[in-house]
Design an enzyme around this catalytic site. Sequence first.
Site, PDB file in Angstrom:
ATOM      1  N   HIS A  94      -1.855 -10.802  11.812  1.00  0.00           N
ATOM      2  CA  HIS A  94      -2.683 -10.785  10.608  1.00  0.00           C
ATOM      3  C   HIS A  94      -3.388  -9.450  10.517  1.00  0.00           C
ATOM      4  O   HIS A  94      -3.801  -8.890  11.531  1.00  0.00           O
ATOM      5  CB  HIS A  94      -3.710 -11.924  10.644  1.00  0.00           C
ATOM      6  CG  HIS A  94      -4.262 -12.223   9.295  1.00  0.00           C
ATOM      7  ND1 HIS A  94      -5.330 -11.549   8.776  1.00  0.00           N
ATOM      8  CD2 HIS A  94      -3.856 -13.099   8.356  1.00  0.00           C
ATOM      9  CE1 HIS A  94      -5.572 -12.012   7.563  1.00  0.00           C
ATOM     10  NE2 HIS A  94      -4.690 -12.943   7.276  1.00  0.00           N
ATOM     11  N   ASP A 121       0.425 -19.577   8.235  1.00  0.00           N
ATOM     12  CA  ASP A 121       1.784 -19.992   7.871  1.00  0.00           C
ATOM     13  C   ASP A 121       2.550 -20.641   9.018  1.00  0.00           C
ATOM     14  O   ASP A 121       3.607 -21.214   8.797  1.00  0.00           O
ATOM     15  CB  ASP A 121       2.581 -18.780   7.362  1.00  0.00           C
ATOM     16  CG  ASP A 121       2.099 -18.325   5.997  1.00  0.00           C
ATOM     17  OD1 ASP A 121       1.782 -19.199   5.182  1.00  0.00           O
ATOM     18  OD2 ASP A 121       2.023 -17.110   5.757  1.00  0.00           O
TER      19      ASP A 121
HETATM   20  N1  ACO Z   1       5.765 -10.442  15.509  1.00  0.00           N
HETATM   21  C1  ACO Z   1       5.940  -9.426  16.376  1.00  0.00           C
HETATM   22  N2  ACO Z   1       5.206  -8.302  16.342  1.00  0.00           N
HETATM   23  C2  ACO Z   1       4.262  -8.202  15.397  1.00  0.00           C
HETATM   24  C3  ACO Z   1       4.038  -9.223  14.465  1.00  0.00           C
HETATM   25  C4  ACO Z   1       4.830 -10.375  14.546  1.00  0.00           C
HETATM   26  N3  ACO Z   1       4.671 -11.373  13.685  1.00  0.00           N
HETATM   27  N4  ACO Z   1       3.045  -8.856  13.637  1.00  0.00           N
HETATM   28  C5  ACO Z   1       2.665  -7.633  14.031  1.00  0.00           C
HETATM   29  N5  ACO Z   1       3.402  -7.230  15.087  1.00  0.00           N
HETATM   30  C6  ACO Z   1       3.307  -5.956  15.780  1.00  0.00           C
HETATM   31  C7  ACO Z   1       4.058  -4.904  14.966  1.00  0.00           C
HETATM   32  O1  ACO Z   1       5.425  -4.823  15.342  1.00  0.00           O
HETATM   33  C8  ACO Z   1       3.287  -3.662  15.285  1.00  0.00           C
HETATM   34  O2  ACO Z   1       3.674  -3.195  16.558  1.00  0.00           O
HETATM   35  P1  ACO Z   1       3.749  -1.608  16.859  1.00  0.00           P
HETATM   36  O3  ACO Z   1       2.320  -1.120  16.749  1.00  0.00           O
HETATM   37  O4  ACO Z   1       4.299  -1.550  18.242  1.00  0.00           O
HETATM   38  O5  ACO Z   1       4.641  -1.013  15.813  1.00  0.00           O
HETATM   39  C9  ACO Z   1       1.847  -4.161  15.401  1.00  0.00           C
HETATM   40  O6  ACO Z   1       1.940  -5.537  15.769  1.00  0.00           O
HETATM   41  C10 ACO Z   1       1.057  -4.040  14.092  1.00  0.00           C
HETATM   42  O7  ACO Z   1       1.817  -4.713  13.073  1.00  0.00           O
HETATM   43  P2  ACO Z   1       1.761  -4.316  11.550  1.00  0.00           P
HETATM   44  O8  ACO Z   1       2.858  -5.007  10.834  1.00  0.00           O
HETATM   45  O9  ACO Z   1       1.677  -2.831  11.399  1.00  0.00           O
HETATM   46  O10 ACO Z   1       0.339  -4.911  11.173  1.00  0.00           O
HETATM   47  P3  ACO Z   1      -0.163  -5.215   9.732  1.00  0.00           P
HETATM   48  O11 ACO Z   1      -1.612  -5.429   9.809  1.00  0.00           O
HETATM   49  O12 ACO Z   1       0.326  -4.209   8.762  1.00  0.00           O
HETATM   50  O13 ACO Z   1       0.632  -6.552   9.378  1.00  0.00           O
HETATM   51  C11 ACO Z   1       1.348  -8.732   9.021  1.00  0.00           C
HETATM   52  C12 ACO Z   1       0.130  -7.832   9.296  1.00  0.00           C
HETATM   53  C13 ACO Z   1       2.128  -8.181   7.834  1.00  0.00           C
HETATM   54  C14 ACO Z   1       0.846 -10.110   8.667  1.00  0.00           C
HETATM   55  C15 ACO Z   1       2.249  -8.756  10.278  1.00  0.00           C
HETATM   56  O14 ACO Z   1       1.535  -9.288  11.366  1.00  0.00           O
HETATM   57  C16 ACO Z   1       3.526  -9.537  10.036  1.00  0.00           C
HETATM   58  O15 ACO Z   1       4.484  -8.978   9.490  1.00  0.00           O
HETATM   59  N6  ACO Z   1       3.581 -10.831  10.442  1.00  0.00           N
HETATM   60  C17 ACO Z   1       4.744 -11.664  10.192  1.00  0.00           C
HETATM   61  C18 ACO Z   1       4.754 -12.162   8.772  1.00  0.00           C
HETATM   62  C19 ACO Z   1       3.703 -13.213   8.527  1.00  0.00           C
HETATM   63  O16 ACO Z   1       3.558 -14.155   9.273  1.00  0.00           O
HETATM   64  N7  ACO Z   1       2.962 -13.042   7.424  1.00  0.00           N
HETATM   65  C20 ACO Z   1       1.931 -14.001   7.007  1.00  0.00           C
HETATM   66  C21 ACO Z   1       0.560 -13.393   7.189  1.00  0.00           C
HETATM   67  S1  ACO Z   1      -0.704 -14.554   6.733  1.00  0.00           S
HETATM   68  C22 ACO Z   1      -0.658 -14.560   5.046  1.00  0.00           C
HETATM   69  O17 ACO Z   1      -0.385 -13.587   4.403  1.00  0.00           O
HETATM   70  C23 ACO Z   1      -0.902 -15.820   4.361  1.00  0.00           C
END
Ligand code: ACO
Length: 391
Positions: free
Chosen positions: A271, A327
Amino acid sequence: MVKLPEGVTLPEGVEIKEGLEGVFTSVSRICKVDGQNGILIYSGYNINDLAKHADYEETMYLLFHDKLPNKKQYEEFVSRLRSMREVPQPILDYLKRLNKKISPMHALRTAVSMLADFDDKADDLSYDNCYRIALSLNAKIGTLVAAIARIRQGLEPISPTEHLNEAANFLYMLRGVEPGPAETESIDMCLILHAEHGLNASTFTAKACASSQSDFYSATTAAIGSLKGPLHGGANTEVMEMLLEIGSVENVEPYIMKRLQNKEKIFGFGHRVYKTIDPRAEHLKNLSKALSEEAGNMKWYEMSVKIQEIMRREMDLKGKPIYPNVDFFSASAYYTMGIELEMYTPIFAMSRMSGWCAHLLEQLSDNKLIRPRLYYIGKMNLPYIPIEQRD
Ligand code: ACO
């Protein structure tokens, strides 16, 4: 940190916040997401108290009015809301003509947009009129979601009834039979937990659209488009697809490890704001467990718990703890209730409609065009060459 092409440097005073991370764009009384401590507040009330004691209609009133209703206010609000549930027949006729395999989120976005065509005051931005539209959108979205679900199955939509609350009426329109109290309470809690969450992508989209003094139908239609994406509301369907692909508790470990090794994300985790457990996920985990016990099938819940354990272990090892978000456990909860996978995100939209509208109402009284900037790194001063002379 934004990746700049070689040789490009930012001048002093230019700071880029990719994804607007950590940026406050305004003030609001509607919601506080305390990402460090895992606390979520709707207009002063902790989500844990609302999930335990309130119902969805009371929660919607709170978001719109910045206070809980007294009994009289509650009854008037509920009765007005219930009287607005019917959807114009031409919209239902349009949905029936759609390809049955169409994404329900595409269908919902179009249907919400069409509601404006049946409202001759759609562009009146006075507070009272916008409040009426907010109620109407919230009253009608459940009717639309249930109709889309039924049409996809080749069934006739069912008209709403006024004697049931939002959750029970939705299940009634979905299945044609009135639900029992346990199922009604489960959906009611899901609606409360998904109703509002600050300046997430879809709420930002709604606010940006409305900031040009566009109407509530346009703003919420845009928000549905944003919620649809798998990084936002679309993640709940992805979670269930993942659970079905994994198939058993034994397969969880190799599946998750392979995905992580391939640097693929695990849907339902992570998140932008929460750096600890999302309090909504805790409630949904308990709900998923209770529903699974009642159904006598713990498989999806146990697989979800196993994924949570592996994610915790692996992400702790990397020094980057990542927790389940709203989710993750909603997927197994909805699946156990027999709800079709593709309908999870529309149900999210049904609930978040109240949050979007609360923000749009709040913005009416103090609007400023939302217009951030992009720092230009393209070419400059190219000579214009007539088309006939170009390579
Ligand atoms: N699984 C594995 N690794 C993850 C995940 C995940 N679900 N989420 C984040 N990371 C890792 C990324 O790979 C990244 O690693 P790095 O620094 O080595 O490259 C780091 O954590 C930061 O991730 P970002 O995607 O840059 O963080 P951001 O704040 O932009 O993204 C997000 C948040 C989009 C929710 C992300 O965690 C994600 O894509 N999760 C999966 C999709 C999801 O469940 N979305 C629902 C969110 S809740 C909602 O909107 C209702």
